[in-house]
Design an enzyme around this catalytic site. Structure first.
Site, PDB file in Angstrom:
ATOM      1  N   ARG A 115       5.311  82.967  58.148  1.00 34.76           N
ATOM      2  CA  ARG A 115       4.121  82.806  57.299  1.00 34.76           C
ATOM      3  C   ARG A 115       3.019  82.051  58.038  1.00 34.76           C
ATOM      4  O   ARG A 115       1.847  82.371  57.899  1.00 34.76           O
ATOM      5  CB  ARG A 115       4.503  82.073  56.014  1.00 34.76           C
ATOM      6  CG  ARG A 115       3.415  81.813  55.015  1.00 34.76           C
ATOM      7  CD  ARG A 115       2.632  83.031  54.536  1.00 34.76           C
ATOM      8  NE  ARG A 115       3.406  83.981  53.772  1.00 34.76           N
ATOM      9  CZ  ARG A 115       2.838  84.934  53.004  1.00 34.76           C
ATOM     10  NH1 ARG A 115       1.523  85.000  52.901  1.00 34.76           N
ATOM     11  NH2 ARG A 115       3.568  85.804  52.345  1.00 34.76           N
TER      12      ARG A 115
ATOM     13  N   ASN B 162     -12.563  83.241  43.237  1.00 34.45           N
ATOM     14  CA  ASN B 162     -11.489  84.127  42.778  1.00 34.45           C
ATOM     15  C   ASN B 162     -11.802  84.605  41.367  1.00 34.45           C
ATOM     16  O   ASN B 162     -12.410  83.885  40.571  1.00 34.45           O
ATOM     17  CB  ASN B 162     -10.158  83.352  42.784  1.00 34.45           C
ATOM     18  CG  ASN B 162      -8.980  84.205  42.336  1.00 34.45           C
ATOM     19  OD1 ASN B 162      -8.774  85.293  42.844  1.00 34.45           O
ATOM     20  ND2 ASN B 162      -8.233  83.695  41.359  1.00 34.45           N
TER      21      ASN B 162
ATOM     22  N   HIS C 123      -9.944  85.680  37.961  1.00 33.50           N
ATOM     23  CA  HIS C 123      -8.625  85.647  37.304  1.00 33.50           C
ATOM     24  C   HIS C 123      -8.768  86.289  35.924  1.00 33.50           C
ATOM     25  O   HIS C 123      -9.705  85.955  35.181  1.00 33.50           O
ATOM     26  CB  HIS C 123      -8.107  84.208  37.185  1.00 33.50           C
ATOM     27  CG  HIS C 123      -6.750  84.134  36.567  1.00 33.50           C
ATOM     28  ND1 HIS C 123      -5.595  84.461  37.264  1.00 33.50           N
ATOM     29  CD2 HIS C 123      -6.353  83.838  35.311  1.00 33.50           C
ATOM     30  CE1 HIS C 123      -4.560  84.339  36.454  1.00 33.50           C
ATOM     31  NE2 HIS C 123      -4.998  83.980  35.266  1.00 33.50           N
TER      32      HIS C 123
ATOM     33  N   ASP D  29      -9.403  76.018  45.075  1.00 30.41           N
ATOM     34  CA  ASP D  29      -9.035  74.746  45.719  1.00 30.41           C
ATOM     35  C   ASP D  29      -7.560  74.843  46.102  1.00 30.41           C
ATOM     36  O   ASP D  29      -6.984  75.934  46.108  1.00 30.41           O
ATOM     37  CB  ASP D  29      -9.333  73.549  44.788  1.00 30.41           C
ATOM     38  CG  ASP D  29      -8.484  73.577  43.523  1.00 30.41           C
ATOM     39  OD1 ASP D  29      -8.759  72.753  42.623  1.00 30.41           O
ATOM     40  OD2 ASP D  29      -7.556  74.410  43.416  1.00 30.41           O
TER      41      ASP D  29
ATOM     42  N   GLY E 284      -4.963  74.241  44.578  1.00 31.60           N
ATOM     43  CA  GLY E 284      -3.996  74.558  43.512  1.00 31.60           C
ATOM     44  C   GLY E 284      -3.968  76.059  43.259  1.00 31.60           C
ATOM     45  O   GLY E 284      -4.549  76.830  44.012  1.00 31.60           O
TER      46      GLY E 284
ATOM     47  N   ASP F  74      -5.312  78.716  40.723  1.00 32.68           N
ATOM     48  CA  ASP F  74      -6.263  78.955  39.592  1.00 32.68           C
ATOM     49  C   ASP F  74      -6.768  77.643  39.010  1.00 32.68           C
ATOM     50  O   ASP F  74      -7.025  77.531  37.806  1.00 32.68           O
ATOM     51  CB  ASP F  74      -5.576  79.784  38.488  1.00 32.68           C
ATOM     52  CG  ASP F  74      -5.051  81.111  39.013  1.00 32.68           C
ATOM     53  OD1 ASP F  74      -4.004  81.555  38.494  1.00 32.68           O
ATOM     54  OD2 ASP F  74      -5.657  81.668  39.937  1.00 32.68           O
TER      55      ASP F  74
HETATM   56  C1  GRF Z   1      -7.243  92.911  38.134  1.00 36.62           C
HETATM   57  O1  GRF Z   1      -6.727  92.711  36.823  1.00 36.62           O
HETATM   58  C2  GRF Z   1      -7.608  91.573  38.750  1.00 36.62           C
HETATM   59  O2  GRF Z   1      -8.081  90.637  37.821  1.00 36.62           O
HETATM   60  C3  GRF Z   1      -6.302  91.111  39.258  1.00 36.62           C
HETATM   61  O3  GRF Z   1      -5.758  92.272  39.874  1.00 36.62           O
HETATM   62  C4  GRF Z   1      -6.114  93.404  39.073  1.00 36.62           C
HETATM   63  C5  GRF Z   1      -6.531  94.560  39.932  1.00 36.62           C
HETATM   64  O4  GRF Z   1      -7.729  94.243  40.610  1.00 36.62           O
HETATM   65  N1  GRF Z   1      -6.444  89.987  40.138  1.00 36.62           N
HETATM   66  P1  GRF Z   1      -8.474  95.329  41.572  1.00 36.62           P
HETATM   67  O5  GRF Z   1      -8.551  96.632  40.798  1.00 36.62           O
HETATM   68  O6  GRF Z   1      -7.632  95.475  42.823  1.00 36.62           O
HETATM   69  O7  GRF Z   1      -9.821  94.729  41.834  1.00 36.62           O
END
Ligand code: GRF
Length: 208
Positions: free
Chosen positions: A66, A108, A110, A147, A149, A151
């Protein structure tokens, strides 16, 4: 001109919303410098190529551990010289070195109203399964700074979406994408591109 790099893992509908918003002028003063995916099969990579945007895959499968993957990811981001990194359905834990290098310069999307249904284990459909299980009447989406964490960074924008009695997780996900994600992520990028977003004492201050 704000240079952005968009990180993706899947279908790329949020990436497409950003591409369309730049092309239509909904997002101003912004250039998409590149797209990075951890998944070589992500249709988001195809969307980038169709839009003429440089697209690369940095897959953990290609690295023996990783740490080496994290190093390669950060190197690839740095090479694109972004002002802002946008995580759009990116299912990778961002390395702490990258968080430090891009403090308050990673955002991001969410698919819930943070602090509900977020954190470790809440991604993709699992978010909506949690919302339906709890019986909430309103859900939605959140754009936030990243950050160290999960979300937990300062919230930039949120948009509420009603939950319907007959919703399945898939139906709720689709409505949240259409009515919230694909609107607030471009809006957040445009505000950042035009200097309207600051972080003060861990909270976002917007000067529209
Ligand atoms: C979406 O619900 C997004 O919020 C989540 O992944 C899903 C697919 O996103 N993080 P996308 O179509 O690849 O933009």
């Amino acid at each position: 001109m704000l240079k952005i790099v968009v990180c993706v893992s899947g279908g790329g509908t949020n990436l497409q919303a950003i591409i369309d918003a730049v092309n239509s002028g909904t997002i101003t003063n912004t250039e998409i410098a590149g797209v990075i995916s951890n998944n070589r099969n992500a249709f988001a990579l195809e969307r980038a190529k169709q839009a003429g945007i440089p697209a690369v895959c940095v897959s953990p499968k290609d690295y023996i551990n990783r740490d080496l993957f994290n190093e390669a990811l950060l190197k690839t981001v740095n090479e694109m010289k972004p002002d802002l990194v946008v995580l759009a359905g990116f299912l990778v834990t961002i390395p702490v070195e990258m968080i430090k290098a891009y403090e308050n310069r990673i955002i991001n999307i969410h698919p819930s109203l943070i602090p509900s249904f977020c954190g470790v284990g809440y991604y993709g459909l699992k978010v909506h399964e949690g919302a339906l299980e709890r019986g909430v009447k309103i859900s939605g989406a959140t754009v936030h700074f990243v950050d160290d964490g999960t979300d937990t960074g300062p919230i930039i924008l949120q948009k509420a979406v009603e939950v319907r009695r007959d919703d399945t997780p898939k139906a709720l996900q689709q409505r949240i994408m259409e009515e919230a994600e694909w609107k607030i992520l471009p809006h957040a990028i445009d505000m950042i591109a035009n200097g309207k977003v600051q972080v003060k004492n861990g909270k976002v201050v917007i000067t529209e």
